[in-house]
Design a protein around this motif. Structure first.
Motif, PDB file in Angstrom:
ATOM      1  N   ALA A  32       0.854  -1.187   0.000  1.00  0.00           N
ATOM      2  CA  ALA A  32       0.000   0.000   0.000  1.00  0.00           C
ATOM      3  C   ALA A  32       0.888   1.233   0.000  1.00  0.00           C
ATOM      4  CB  ALA A  32      -0.922   0.021   1.211  1.00  0.00           C
ATOM      5  N   SER A  33       0.466   2.260  -0.696  1.00  0.00           N
ATOM      6  CA  SER A  33       1.334   3.423  -0.885  1.00  0.00           C
ATOM      7  C   SER A  33       1.576   4.214   0.391  1.00  0.00           C
ATOM      8  CB  SER A  33       0.755   4.341  -1.967  1.00  0.00           C
ATOM      9  OG  SER A  33      -0.544   4.788  -1.614  1.00  0.00           O
ATOM     10  N   PHE A  34       0.589   4.275   1.307  1.00  0.00           N
ATOM     11  CA  PHE A  34       0.781   5.061   2.534  1.00  0.00           C
ATOM     12  C   PHE A  34      -0.018   4.448   3.676  1.00  0.00           C
ATOM     13  CE2 PHE A  34      -3.039   6.639   0.769  1.00  0.00           C
ATOM     14  CZ  PHE A  34      -3.712   7.463   1.655  1.00  0.00           C
ATOM     15  N   SER A  35       0.242   4.911   4.885  1.00  0.00           N
ATOM     16  CA  SER A  35      -0.212   4.218   6.095  1.00  0.00           C
ATOM     17  C   SER A  35      -1.725   4.136   6.232  1.00  0.00           C
ATOM     18  CB  SER A  35       0.393   4.890   7.338  1.00  0.00           C
ATOM     19  OG  SER A  35       0.013   6.259   7.417  1.00  0.00           O
ATOM     20  N   THR A  52       2.419  -4.417   3.280  1.00  0.00           N
ATOM     21  CA  THR A  52       3.605  -3.572   3.454  1.00  0.00           C
ATOM     22  C   THR A  52       3.262  -2.160   3.004  1.00  0.00           C
ATOM     23  OG1 THR A  52       5.078  -5.439   2.998  1.00  0.00           O
ATOM     24  CG2 THR A  52       6.009  -3.228   2.788  1.00  0.00           C
ATOM     25  N   GLU A  53       3.605  -1.172   3.810  1.00  0.00           N
ATOM     26  CA  GLU A  53       3.342   0.221   3.452  1.00  0.00           C
ATOM     27  C   GLU A  53       4.642   0.886   3.023  1.00  0.00           C
ATOM     28  OE1 GLU A  53       1.529   1.356   7.092  1.00  0.00           O
ATOM     29  OE2 GLU A  53       3.421   1.689   8.141  1.00  0.00           O
ATOM     30  N   LEU A  54       4.551   1.729   2.018  1.00  0.00           N
ATOM     31  CA  LEU A  54       5.737   2.437   1.545  1.00  0.00           C
ATOM     32  C   LEU A  54       6.004   3.693   2.360  1.00  0.00           C
ATOM     33  CD1 LEU A  54       5.290   2.089  -2.330  1.00  0.00           C
ATOM     34  CD2 LEU A  54       6.764   0.745  -0.823  1.00  0.00           C
ATOM     35  N   VAL A  55       4.981   4.516   2.571  1.00  0.00           N
ATOM     36  CA  VAL A  55       5.111   5.725   3.390  1.00  0.00           C
ATOM     37  C   VAL A  55       4.457   5.420   4.735  1.00  0.00           C
ATOM     38  CG1 VAL A  55       4.686   8.198   3.576  1.00  0.00           C
ATOM     39  CG2 VAL A  55       4.978   7.143   1.317  1.00  0.00           C
ATOM     40  N   PHE A  64       7.679  12.013  -0.624  1.00  0.00           N
ATOM     41  CA  PHE A  64       8.303  10.688  -0.636  1.00  0.00           C
ATOM     42  C   PHE A  64       9.177  10.505  -1.867  1.00  0.00           C
ATOM     43  CE2 PHE A  64       7.870   6.037  -1.656  1.00  0.00           C
ATOM     44  CZ  PHE A  64       8.622   5.576  -0.585  1.00  0.00           C
ATOM     45  N   ASP A  65      10.356   9.916  -1.644  1.00  0.00           N
ATOM     46  CA  ASP A  65      11.284   9.626  -2.724  1.00  0.00           C
ATOM     47  C   ASP A  65      11.653   8.151  -2.635  1.00  0.00           C
ATOM     48  OD1 ASP A  65      13.017   9.820  -4.839  1.00  0.00           O
ATOM     49  OD2 ASP A  65      14.632  10.786  -3.700  1.00  0.00           O
ATOM     50  N   PRO A  66      11.065   7.292  -3.495  1.00  0.00           N
ATOM     51  CA  PRO A  66      11.290   5.849  -3.382  1.00  0.00           C
ATOM     52  C   PRO A  66      12.760   5.479  -3.500  1.00  0.00           C
ATOM     53  CG  PRO A  66       9.481   6.325  -4.895  1.00  0.00           C
ATOM     54  CD  PRO A  66      10.138   7.635  -4.601  1.00  0.00           C
ATOM     55  N   ASP A 354      -2.537  13.161   6.351  1.00  0.00           N
ATOM     56  CA  ASP A 354      -2.045  12.296   5.277  1.00  0.00           C
ATOM     57  C   ASP A 354      -1.369  11.027   5.786  1.00  0.00           C
ATOM     58  OD1 ASP A 354      -2.773  14.591   3.981  1.00  0.00           O
ATOM     59  OD2 ASP A 354      -1.022  14.670   2.687  1.00  0.00           O
ATOM     60  N   ALA A 355      -1.271  10.880   7.087  1.00  0.00           N
ATOM     61  CA  ALA A 355      -0.573   9.728   7.657  1.00  0.00           C
ATOM     62  C   ALA A 355      -1.107   9.440   9.049  1.00  0.00           C
ATOM     63  CB  ALA A 355       0.932   9.991   7.725  1.00  0.00           C
TER      64      ALA A 355
END
Length: 383
Positions: A32-35, A52-55, A64-66, A354-355
């Motif tokens: 998932a892209s964010f929490s 798994t979350e990215l952000v 965010f910078d992957p 946003d989080a």
């Protein structure tokens, strides 16, 4: 006897280990892209899905910078859940670099997106006609040709000069020197560094675009859940009954919380339903629950407001007697602290936009986020 049992016991343990690994391998591997979105996926997926979350918590998806590690996470995933509406400007780049071959589910598909526009005094939201329009906005095409031509006609400078951050009436140049007719604004301009790059980003950002923060309306959250459910069923048809049951239970909880939010905000005096937040992440919340939200920054945290915009906010707080300003967990509080100091408004607390927070924080889940935000708002606005 015990010696002869040892091989059997070892074999049993080995069999259990193999079964355990097989069960783990059978789980759907979701990213998932964010929490906030990750929490929704966990609620619908239950024990059949590893998320798994990215952000992560308190992270800023706008900035965010992957990394190569993020690309590796996505490469091994079965399914990728994203918000859409241009929220993840880095998404396509990450998908390409990772070689991801799974399905991508846009959780916001089907929501009525709001647009952000700027008038002379403050930002406001309108319903967008087409969700897909934001794909162009994400590429930097904020204005159509007619708007740009009309805008250019009203400027004393040519477009190249304006793109460098120079305002029509030379205010930007004066403000950069700290020379403003409003003495409070002069103090603010001296304390803030708004370079031309930030002014340019702010200009492009505020003059129109889709608001991606659709999850801030729980009715939209229900649409997210339905899309997540359908995406998981497509990826794992054997889990259909589980996903449907989990989604039904979760949707009931969202509906209950939606009613609670409406009741809490509805109990506030009408004159106390205007607030300031640092960036414009609460447009959907305001539309759904009856709050007017003003924000010096736009829908992204990547740009800073100009000193002129901050001065307008300060004047508006005084004129309209706006009672409180609220911090956000993903933004720098210094700007709002300055606004509160110069305007006389109180700081009402921290909102989660946003989080989510960390697990031991006040907003570790999507539903907890709403409970915390509404409690913080009503405590500050009812007094």
């Amino acid at each position: 006897m015990r010696i002869r049992l040892i091989p059997s016991f070892a074999a049993a343990l080995l069999a259990l280990g193999i079964a355990s690994r097989a069960q783990a391998d059978d789980k759907v591997n979701a990213v998932a892209s964010f929490s906030i979105l990750a929490d929704m996926v966990k609620n619908v997926g239950g024990d059949r899905v590893v998320v798994t979350e990215l952000v992560g918590p308190d992270g800023d998806a706008h900035e965010f910078d992957p990394t190569p590690a993020d690309a590796k996470k996505l490469a091994g995933a079965d399914i990728f859940f994203v918000n859409g509406l241009g929220f993840e400007g880095w998404m396509e780049r990450l998908e390409t670099s990772s070689g991801f071959k799974g399905a991508t589910v846009v959780a916001s598909k089907g929501v009525k997106a709001l647009t952000i526009e700027e008038d002379d005094e403050h930002l406001h939201g309108d319903v967008a006609d087409d969700d897909d329009d934001h794909d162009e906005h994400a590429k930097g095409e904020d204005h159509d040709d007619d708007e740009h031509e009309d805008h250019a006609k009203g400027e004393d400078h040519d477009h190249d000069e304006h793109a460098k951050g120079e305002d029509d009436d030379h205010d930007h140049e004066d403000h950069a020197k700290g020379e403003d007719d409003d003495h409070d604004h002069e103090e603010h301009a001296k304390g803030e560094d708004h370079d031309d790059e930030h002014a340019e980003a702010h200009h492009h950002h505020h003059h129109g675009g889709t608001d991606p923060h659709a999850w801030q309306d729980l009715a939209n959250g229900e649409i997210y859940v339905a899309n997540i459910r359908d995406g998981l069923i497509a990826a794992d048809p054997d889990g259909k009954a589980v996903y449907e049951a989990n989604a039904e239970k979760y949707l009931a909880a969202l509906k209950k919380e939606d009613a609670a939010v409406k009741a809490a905000i509805g109990a506030l005096p009408q004159s106390h339903r205007r607030i300031i937040t640092s960036h414009d992440a609460f447009g959907y919340f305001g539309e759904a629950y009856g709050l007017e939200i003003l924000a010096p920054e736009g829908i992204s945290t990547a740009s800073e407001p100009s000193a002129k915009d901050v001065a307008k906010i300060i004047r508006q707080i005084r004129e309209d007697k706006i009672p409180a300003v609220f911090m956000e967990n993903i933004t720098n509080p210094k700007m709002l602290e300055q606004i509160a100091k110069e305007s006389g408004a109180k700081i009402g607390g921290t909102l989660y936009s946003d989080a989510l927070s960390a697990k031991d924080g006040p907003a570790p889940t999507y539903l907890d986020m709403f409970k915390h935000n509404v409690g913080t708002l009503t405590a500050a606005l009812s007094s």
